[in-house]
Design a protein around this motif. Sequence first.
Motif, PDB file in Angstrom:
ATOM      1  N   TYR A   1       4.827  74.003  21.830  1.00  9.64           N
ATOM      2  CA  TYR A   1       5.869  73.215  22.514  1.00  9.64           C
ATOM      3  C   TYR A   1       5.813  71.760  22.036  1.00  9.64           C
ATOM      4  CZ  TYR A   1       7.388  70.307  26.548  1.00  9.64           C
ATOM      5  OH  TYR A   1       7.928  69.351  27.354  1.00  9.64           O
ATOM      6  N   ARG A   2       4.616  71.187  22.023  1.00 13.76           N
ATOM      7  CA  ARG A   2       4.472  69.788  21.613  1.00 13.76           C
ATOM      8  C   ARG A   2       4.787  69.605  20.130  1.00 13.76           C
ATOM      9  NH1 ARG A   2      -1.145  68.965  25.029  1.00 13.76           N
ATOM     10  NH2 ARG A   2      -0.185  68.201  26.973  1.00 13.76           N
ATOM     11  N   ASP A   3       4.377  70.569  19.299  1.00 13.84           N
ATOM     12  CA  ASP A   3       4.650  70.483  17.857  1.00 13.84           C
ATOM     13  C   ASP A   3       6.149  70.424  17.588  1.00 13.84           C
ATOM     14  OD1 ASP A   3       1.963  70.559  17.316  1.00 13.84           O
ATOM     15  OD2 ASP A   3       1.959  72.594  16.486  1.00 13.84           O
TER      16      ASP A   3
ATOM     17  N   VAL B   1       5.277  68.962  31.935  1.00 14.33           N
ATOM     18  CA  VAL B   1       4.396  70.124  31.783  1.00 14.33           C
ATOM     19  C   VAL B   1       3.849  70.501  33.156  1.00 14.33           C
ATOM     20  CG1 VAL B   1       2.276  71.012  30.739  1.00 14.33           C
ATOM     21  CG2 VAL B   1       3.755  69.427  29.447  1.00 14.33           C
TER      22      VAL B   1
ATOM     23  N   LEU C   1       8.564  69.424  19.557  1.00 15.86           N
ATOM     24  CA  LEU C   1       9.109  68.126  19.964  1.00 15.86           C
ATOM     25  C   LEU C   1       8.763  67.047  18.940  1.00 15.86           C
ATOM     26  CD1 LEU C   1       8.308  68.150  23.798  1.00 15.86           C
ATOM     27  CD2 LEU C   1      10.519  68.591  22.698  1.00 15.86           C
ATOM     28  N   ALA C   2       7.529  67.058  18.467  1.00 16.52           N
ATOM     29  CA  ALA C   2       7.108  66.054  17.487  1.00 16.52           C
ATOM     30  C   ALA C   2       7.897  66.181  16.190  1.00 16.52           C
ATOM     31  CB  ALA C   2       5.610  66.197  17.220  1.00 16.52           C
TER      32      ALA C   2
ATOM     33  N   ASN D   1       8.860  62.452  21.883  1.00 13.00           N
ATOM     34  CA  ASN D   1       7.544  62.377  22.516  1.00 13.00           C
ATOM     35  C   ASN D   1       7.401  63.479  23.557  1.00 13.00           C
ATOM     36  OD1 ASN D   1       6.704  60.071  21.095  1.00 13.00           O
ATOM     37  ND2 ASN D   1       7.830  58.745  22.530  1.00 13.00           N
ATOM     38  N   SER D   2       6.169  63.945  23.725  1.00  6.67           N
ATOM     39  CA  SER D   2       5.870  64.946  24.748  1.00  6.67           C
ATOM     40  C   SER D   2       5.455  64.226  26.029  1.00  6.67           C
ATOM     41  CB  SER D   2       4.745  65.870  24.268  1.00  6.67           C
ATOM     42  OG  SER D   2       4.366  66.760  25.294  1.00  6.67           O
ATOM     43  N   ASP D   3       6.234  64.398  27.075  1.00 10.11           N
ATOM     44  CA  ASP D   3       5.980  63.738  28.359  1.00 10.11           C
ATOM     45  C   ASP D   3       5.103  64.662  29.209  1.00 10.11           C
ATOM     46  OD1 ASP D   3       6.006  62.626  30.872  1.00 10.11           O
ATOM     47  OD2 ASP D   3       8.165  62.242  30.897  1.00 10.11           O
ATOM     48  N   PRO D   4       3.878  64.251  29.556  1.00 10.20           N
ATOM     49  CA  PRO D   4       2.997  65.109  30.362  1.00 10.20           C
ATOM     50  C   PRO D   4       3.613  65.528  31.693  1.00 10.20           C
ATOM     51  CG  PRO D   4       1.770  63.251  29.460  1.00 10.20           C
ATOM     52  CD  PRO D   4       3.218  62.986  29.182  1.00 10.20           C
TER      53      PRO D   4
ATOM     54  N   ARG E   1       0.643  73.826  22.713  1.00 13.43           N
ATOM     55  CA  ARG E   1       0.620  73.102  21.443  1.00 13.43           C
ATOM     56  C   ARG E   1       1.890  73.344  20.640  1.00 13.43           C
ATOM     57  NH1 ARG E   1      -3.815  74.826  17.375  1.00 13.43           N
ATOM     58  NH2 ARG E   1      -2.420  74.882  15.603  1.00 13.43           N
TER      59      ARG E   1
ATOM     60  N   ARG F   1       6.679  77.212  19.186  1.00 14.32           N
ATOM     61  CA  ARG F   1       7.403  76.227  18.366  1.00 14.32           C
ATOM     62  C   ARG F   1       8.829  76.700  18.079  1.00 14.32           C
ATOM     63  NH1 ARG F   1       4.734  76.628  13.754  1.00 14.32           N
ATOM     64  NH2 ARG F   1       3.000  75.304  14.453  1.00 14.32           N
TER      65      ARG F   1
END
Length: 340
Positions: A209-211, A225, A213-214, A219-222, A207, A176
């Motif tokens: 990384y996604r946290d 990844v 961005l949120a 938005n986390s673009d799959p 997780r 994060r």
Amino acid sequence: MGRRRPDTPTLEEVAAHAGVGRGTVSRVINNAAGVKDSTRRSVQQAIAELGYVPNLAARSLAGRRTDAVALVLTEPDWRVFAEPFFSEIVRSLGDALTDTGMQLMLTLVRSDDERQRFLEYARGGRVDGVLLMSVHEGDRLPDMLAEARLPTVMLGRRSGDEYVSYVDADNVGGARSAVSHLLSQGRTVIATVTGPLDMYVARCRLRGYRDALALAGLNSDPSLVAESDFTEDSGRRAMAHLLERHPQIDGVLAASDTTAAGALRALRAAGRRVPEDVAVIGFDDFPLAERTEPPLTTVRQPLEEMGRAMIRLLLEDMEEPSVAYRHVILRTELVVRESA
């Protein structure tokens, strides 16, 4: 592997001779609490009459130890030996054992047959404790060792519900902070090269990384990844695939320093400048991070402290078995260099 001779009595035969259960015999052999004095005397008499002296019993009754700790590597891929993480952890564990007089024994366990053989080996009293590393999701070995009441400490964990004692780093928080750093630099298309996602450590870093961005309202673009196996070559391939899908990428979090080194190779091959065009952050802070071109911004794992903590937990469990499993999570730190 120390097989029992046909004429050697079994634990079950001792239990039947003493008129008790198998577990009671085990508790007497291990000098555990919760056994009545009269029952303890009956079991000890049965042991003497039948001549039952397994390695573990002989060691316990004589008050001796093997002064050996097994470091069990469950990673099936031999390439792990070439990775800095393995050598750094082995060094930190060895340093932590220096003043104890104990030896560190490396053991490879890669199949169900090898798991069973190692369990029998450890239960035979040939090691005083077990350290586990590179354990993947669904691996039963930690459960087998726990059920056998063998002192065991894991490096990392299999899932968020792990119960076996472990030492881990704050992988979510570390990732994060890395992505937050990229965002603070104005990076807007941030990709990540993960580790193998059947390992909890890789999922935690994803997780984080996604946290981040949120928290920034993104938005986390799959498709941003890409999975690797923590090696340099897999990092190079993953980065190349990401660039094919998203040429506009301007920031990357790699799940390890070696993976980041591979990503740097792919970026150079694609004519991208680091950090001018793409900022790159790794994870671990191995000596490698200072030698990349440019030097790598990375998340430092406190490997020395992790090794010391693993040895401390193991020695405490060997000296006085605890009724509770213990979980230690150590802080990470962002080390800023030239790549981001």
